[in-house]
Design a protein around this motif. Structure first.
Motif, PDB file in Angstrom:
ATOM      1  N   PHE A  98     143.188  -8.291 -27.079  1.00 33.65           N
ATOM      2  CA  PHE A  98     143.011  -9.463 -26.219  1.00 33.65           C
ATOM      3  C   PHE A  98     142.610 -10.719 -26.994  1.00 33.65           C
ATOM      4  CE2 PHE A  98     143.423  -6.840 -22.577  1.00 33.65           C
ATOM      5  CZ  PHE A  98     143.854  -7.727 -21.610  1.00 33.65           C
ATOM      6  N   LYS A  99     142.361 -10.554 -28.296  1.00 34.93           N
ATOM      7  CA  LYS A  99     141.997 -11.751 -29.069  1.00 34.93           C
ATOM      8  C   LYS A  99     143.080 -12.822 -28.980  1.00 34.93           C
ATOM      9  CE  LYS A  99     138.653  -9.729 -32.125  1.00 34.93           C
ATOM     10  NZ  LYS A  99     138.935  -8.540 -32.899  1.00 34.93           N
ATOM     11  N   PRO A 100     144.370 -12.442 -29.146  1.00 40.88           N
ATOM     12  CA  PRO A 100     145.396 -13.480 -28.977  1.00 40.88           C
ATOM     13  C   PRO A 100     145.380 -14.095 -27.578  1.00 40.88           C
ATOM     14  CG  PRO A 100     146.395 -11.339 -29.558  1.00 40.88           C
ATOM     15  CD  PRO A 100     144.919 -11.160 -29.602  1.00 40.88           C
ATOM     16  N   VAL A 101     144.992 -13.287 -26.572  1.00 37.95           N
ATOM     17  CA  VAL A 101     144.910 -13.804 -25.202  1.00 37.95           C
ATOM     18  C   VAL A 101     143.840 -14.887 -25.136  1.00 37.95           C
ATOM     19  CG1 VAL A 101     144.390 -13.181 -22.818  1.00 37.95           C
ATOM     20  CG2 VAL A 101     145.640 -11.589 -24.259  1.00 37.95           C
ATOM     21  N   MET A 102     142.703 -14.594 -25.785  1.00 36.14           N
ATOM     22  CA  MET A 102     141.595 -15.548 -25.803  1.00 36.14           C
ATOM     23  C   MET A 102     141.996 -16.814 -26.563  1.00 36.14           C
ATOM     24  SD  MET A 102     138.584 -15.489 -24.603  1.00 36.14           S
ATOM     25  CE  MET A 102     137.275 -16.667 -24.644  1.00 36.14           C
ATOM     26  N   LEU A 116     152.024  -2.305 -28.568  1.00 35.02           N
ATOM     27  CA  LEU A 116     151.271  -1.781 -27.423  1.00 35.02           C
ATOM     28  C   LEU A 116     152.108  -1.681 -26.157  1.00 35.02           C
ATOM     29  CD1 LEU A 116     148.278  -3.943 -28.355  1.00 35.02           C
ATOM     30  CD2 LEU A 116     148.107  -1.488 -28.077  1.00 35.02           C
ATOM     31  N   THR A 117     153.223  -2.424 -26.109  1.00 35.67           N
ATOM     32  CA  THR A 117     154.011  -2.438 -24.885  1.00 35.67           C
ATOM     33  C   THR A 117     155.448  -2.034 -25.179  1.00 35.67           C
ATOM     34  OG1 THR A 117     152.656  -4.330 -24.272  1.00 35.67           O
ATOM     35  CG2 THR A 117     154.488  -3.836 -22.836  1.00 35.67           C
ATOM     36  N   THR A 176     162.148  -3.126 -13.189  1.00 39.03           N
ATOM     37  CA  THR A 176     161.436  -2.156 -12.362  1.00 39.03           C
ATOM     38  C   THR A 176     160.013  -2.031 -12.910  1.00 39.03           C
ATOM     39  OG1 THR A 176     163.509  -0.994 -11.939  1.00 39.03           O
ATOM     40  CG2 THR A 176     161.494   0.209 -11.476  1.00 39.03           C
ATOM     41  N   SER A 177     159.035  -2.368 -12.063  1.00 36.15           N
ATOM     42  CA  SER A 177     157.655  -2.511 -12.550  1.00 36.15           C
ATOM     43  C   SER A 177     156.925  -1.180 -12.656  1.00 36.15           C
ATOM     44  CB  SER A 177     156.851  -3.420 -11.604  1.00 36.15           C
ATOM     45  OG  SER A 177     157.451  -4.680 -11.539  1.00 36.15           O
ATOM     46  N   LYS A 178     155.925  -1.196 -13.516  1.00 35.15           N
ATOM     47  CA  LYS A 178     155.009  -0.066 -13.656  1.00 35.15           C
ATOM     48  C   LYS A 178     154.068  -0.068 -12.448  1.00 35.15           C
ATOM     49  CE  LYS A 178     151.427   1.533 -16.838  1.00 35.15           C
ATOM     50  NZ  LYS A 178     150.878   1.417 -18.170  1.00 35.15           N
ATOM     51  N   LEU A 179     153.654   1.110 -12.004  1.00 30.05           N
ATOM     52  CA  LEU A 179     152.643   1.191 -10.935  1.00 30.05           C
ATOM     53  C   LEU A 179     151.285   1.047 -11.605  1.00 30.05           C
ATOM     54  CD1 LEU A 179     154.025   4.162  -8.801  1.00 30.05           C
ATOM     55  CD2 LEU A 179     154.175   1.728  -8.293  1.00 30.05           C
ATOM     56  N   GLY A 180     150.783  -0.172 -11.664  1.00 27.32           N
ATOM     57  CA  GLY A 180     149.547  -0.431 -12.406  1.00 27.32           C
ATOM     58  C   GLY A 180     149.811  -1.513 -13.424  1.00 27.32           C
ATOM     59  N   PHE A 181     148.773  -1.854 -14.179  1.00 23.56           N
ATOM     60  CA  PHE A 181     148.893  -2.964 -15.121  1.00 23.56           C
ATOM     61  C   PHE A 181     149.289  -2.496 -16.503  1.00 23.56           C
ATOM     62  CE2 PHE A 181     146.572  -5.364 -11.950  1.00 23.56           C
ATOM     63  CZ  PHE A 181     147.236  -6.571 -12.044  1.00 23.56           C
ATOM     64  N   PRO A 182     149.985  -3.369 -17.246  1.00 17.22           N
ATOM     65  CA  PRO A 182     150.272  -3.031 -18.647  1.00 17.22           C
ATOM     66  C   PRO A 182     148.982  -3.067 -19.452  1.00 17.22           C
ATOM     67  CG  PRO A 182     150.944  -5.292 -18.169  1.00 17.22           C
ATOM     68  CD  PRO A 182     150.531  -4.676 -16.866  1.00 17.22           C
ATOM     69  N   ASP A 183     149.039  -2.552 -20.692  1.00 15.05           N
ATOM     70  CA  ASP A 183     147.841  -2.547 -21.539  1.00 15.05           C
ATOM     71  C   ASP A 183     147.422  -3.961 -21.910  1.00 15.05           C
ATOM     72  OD1 ASP A 183     147.965   0.111 -21.330  1.00 15.05           O
ATOM     73  OD2 ASP A 183     148.562   0.539 -23.391  1.00 15.05           O
ATOM     74  N   VAL A 184     148.376  -4.883 -21.954  1.00 10.05           N
ATOM     75  CA  VAL A 184     148.045  -6.262 -22.309  1.00 10.05           C
ATOM     76  C   VAL A 184     148.463  -7.180 -21.171  1.00 10.05           C
ATOM     77  CG1 VAL A 184     148.355  -8.091 -24.011  1.00 10.05           C
ATOM     78  CG2 VAL A 184     148.587  -5.721 -24.706  1.00 10.05           C
ATOM     79  N   ILE A 185     147.492  -7.945 -20.656  1.00  8.17           N
ATOM     80  CA  ILE A 185     147.821  -8.947 -19.639  1.00  8.17           C
ATOM     81  C   ILE A 185     147.679 -10.304 -20.299  1.00  8.17           C
ATOM     82  CG2 ILE A 185     147.202  -9.891 -17.386  1.00  8.17           C
ATOM     83  CD1 ILE A 185     145.743  -7.124 -16.933  1.00  8.17           C
ATOM     84  N   MET A 186     148.790 -11.017 -20.439  1.00 14.22           N
ATOM     85  CA  MET A 186     148.746 -12.318 -21.103  1.00 14.22           C
ATOM     86  C   MET A 186     148.361 -13.401 -20.105  1.00 14.22           C
ATOM     87  SD  MET A 186     149.310 -11.768 -24.243  1.00 14.22           S
ATOM     88  CE  MET A 186     149.670 -13.348 -25.009  1.00 14.22           C
ATOM     89  N   GLY A 196     152.874   1.671 -21.531  1.00 13.98           N
ATOM     90  CA  GLY A 196     151.884   1.687 -22.617  1.00 13.98           C
ATOM     91  C   GLY A 196     152.125   2.882 -23.536  1.00 13.98           C
ATOM     92  N   ASN A 197     151.383   2.943 -24.641  1.00 11.77           N
ATOM     93  CA  ASN A 197     151.549   4.067 -25.574  1.00 11.77           C
ATOM     94  C   ASN A 197     151.250   5.411 -24.905  1.00 11.77           C
ATOM     95  OD1 ASN A 197     152.357   2.521 -27.736  1.00 11.77           O
ATOM     96  ND2 ASN A 197     150.273   2.040 -28.358  1.00 11.77           N
ATOM     97  N   SER A 198     150.271   5.416 -23.994  1.00 15.31           N
ATOM     98  CA  SER A 198     149.910   6.681 -23.343  1.00 15.31           C
ATOM     99  C   SER A 198     151.001   7.134 -22.365  1.00 15.31           C
ATOM    100  CB  SER A 198     148.580   6.529 -22.599  1.00 15.31           C
ATOM    101  OG  SER A 198     148.721   5.556 -21.581  1.00 15.31           O
TER     102      SER A 198
END
Length: 532
Positions: free
Chosen positions: A513-517, A41-42, A237-247, A106-108
């Protein structure tokens, strides 16, 4: 059968997960599906500038960013490579300062419309000509300006979407073009669409900018461990916005300020002004916050950021992005001030202040400044000392600013025909722009509003909940039981909110997000009653 009344929340969550996994394993006909391979995903793009085939004659700054031409927006902040007037090969400030990793794509983001854009700035005199070189040695130049020089673009779509991008490093060369200064902010679009008036930079060798890229897949932490040499001294160098997965444990607190365009009065001059914008951030004590501004990654933080200057133009468009990275406790009561100065072409003249604007970073309820466009008022001021006590904070910053007194007339008068347009984007795991979420996270300060806050959280947008998942769960479990493990007056409603969050995590959008949980339950979680 599951008896929710007799089960703990943790047990219920695990039942929920396993049943969801089982249903996904069975297709509509009831046949067992093969388990799909886990999709990455990333992604991250390693970038290295190899050479620069132009002799600008003055110190040069090249700002690189990734741009999506389909959406007409930048995907990342900028990355800076500095080149001395002696040329690229003579000057690499520190080893690897010409390499970066564009993180968290992200993939998009990996699509056919993605370009690498390079903005090339000349740092030196207002006007440069070859003849001025000879006099340079005699005169010590006091004023240094950032001036537009050229733009280069390269489509990366084929590379990003092909299989070869998995492991091959690929080299590209891109031509540099120039345009009338007033159109510099849209030159990348002109080149991509082959429209508008622009020309290749006239030089003996126009092989332009040479760079290489390499795709990296998966979680950044793992990639860094596997490639320690690749990441040595390399800025991210960061993305403008959040990645698809926030750990859980990911912390980010960046506010981006995009200097868009301004409308200024001629003010008795027959030609347009040379306008430089200076950005500073002040805290609630009215002190300048030191080293909190980044015009790009790959540079040190500065206390004030100066924009480029469009020559003799009263409607300049800059399209420059500045990152504000403040300690979380400095946000409340802080504001950004934009100061406008006319810069004379004459060597010895000082820059003359003629006005300013400001923008509060937080409202009085503690919600951060909203994302999007802000058309700011411009106030007249020619004396820098008048700005020192921030007496303007009682005034409105823009038309719908309800914290400023629109009737007030103080030492600053508003220039009614002038305005500046800026955009802001908040990327923070600790600050929210949502008042309802804020009420839940600060439930201790308003215990009488807890029921109402919980009701409102049920209506919150998915992304905001997911972004603050750890803080939200901490607050919910604190409300769910007392320290000695007994239920509270809110336990029932909290249970509802928890179930709705679990439900959300079960949707296809947030499956990952299951692994995040699981990580949260394992590492961060503590609430006695839940285990009963």
């Amino acid at each position: 059968m599951v008896e929710p009344d007799s089960m703990s929340v943790v047990e219920l969550y695990h039942v929920h997960v396993s049943s969801a996994e089982n249903t996904q394993g069975v297709s509509a006909r009831g046949t067992i599906k093969k388990k799909e391979q886990k999709k990455t995903l990333t992604h991250h793009l390693y970038f290295c500038m190899r050479d620069f085939g132009h002799h600008v004659g003055e110190d040069t700054e090249i700002y690189f960013s990734l741009y999506d031409s389909g959406k007409q927006k930048y995907l990342t902040e900028r990355f800076l490579v500095k080149i001395s007037k002696e040329g690229f090969s003579n000057y690499i400030e520190k080893l690897h300062s010409n390499c970066t990793v564009f993180t968290d794509l992200g993939n998009s983001d990996l699509n056919k419309d993605v370009y690498l854009v390079a903005h090339i700035m000349r740092i030196g005199k207002m006007l440069y000509s070859d003849s001025s070189k000879k006099t340079d040695k005699a005169v010590n130049q006091t004023q240094v300006f950032k001036r537009p020089h050229g733009v280069a673009v390269q489509n990366l779509g084929d590379y990003l979407t092909s299989k070869e991008s998995d492991n091959e490093e690929k080299e590209f060369s891109m031509k540099v073009y120039q345009v009338e200064e007033k159109d510099f902010h849209q030159l990348h679009e002109f080149i991509i669409r082959q429209s508008g008036k622009f020309s290749a930079l006239s030089t003996h060798i126009n092989y332009g900018v040479i760079f290489s890229v390499k795709m990296l897949h998966g979680e950044l932490r793992t990639i860094r461990e596997e490639n320690p040499l690749l990441f040595k001294n390399v800025s991210l160098t960061s993305k403008l916005g959040f990645p698809d997965v926030i750990m859980p444990g990911d912390v980010r607190n960046d506010l981006y300020l995009f200097l868009d365009k301004g409308e200024f009065e001629r003010g008795g001059k027959s030609t347009g002004k040379n306008i430089e914008v200076t950005v500073v951030v002040l805290d609630s004590e009215k002190n300048v916050i030191k080293n909190c501004l980044w015009g790009a990654s790959g540079m040190e933080g500065v206390s004030e950021y100066n924009s480029m200057i469009i020559y003799h133009h009263n409607s300049p468009a800059w399209a420059e992005n500045v990152r504000l990275t403040l300690p979380i406790d400095k946000f409340a009561g802080a504001h950004v001030r934009l100061e406008y100065r006319h810069c004379s072409t004459r060597e010895k003249s000082d820059k003359k202040l003629f006005g300013f604007s400001f923008l509060r970073l937080m409202d009085k309820d503690g919600a951060a400044v909203q994302d999007g466009q802000h058309e700011l008022y411009i106030y007249k001021c020619e004396d820098t000392q008048k700005l020192e006590n921030c007496g303007y904070l009682s005034l409105p910053a823009f038309a719908k600013d309800y914290e400023g007194n629109h009737e007030a007339s103080g030492q600053f008068s508003r220039s009614h025909k002038e305005m500046i347009s800026v955009k802001t984007l908040l990327c923070s795991t600790k600050l929210t722009q949502n008042v309802d979420l804020l009420a839940l996270l600060r439930w201790k300060s308003h215990p009488e509003r807890i029921q109402e806050s919980l009701q409102r959280v049920l209506r919150l947008g998915d992304e905001e909940l997911i972004k603050f998942l750890q803080d939200v769960l901490d607050a919910l479990f604190a409300l769910f039981s007392t320290e000695d493990g007994n239920s509270t007056a809110h336990s029932g409603l909290v249970f509802h909110v928890l179930v709705s969050i679990f439900n959300l995590l079960d949707g296809s959008k947030y499956q990952h997000f299951k692994p995040v949980m699981d990580a949260y339950i394992k590492n961060h979680f503590a609430a006695a009653l839940v285990y009963k």
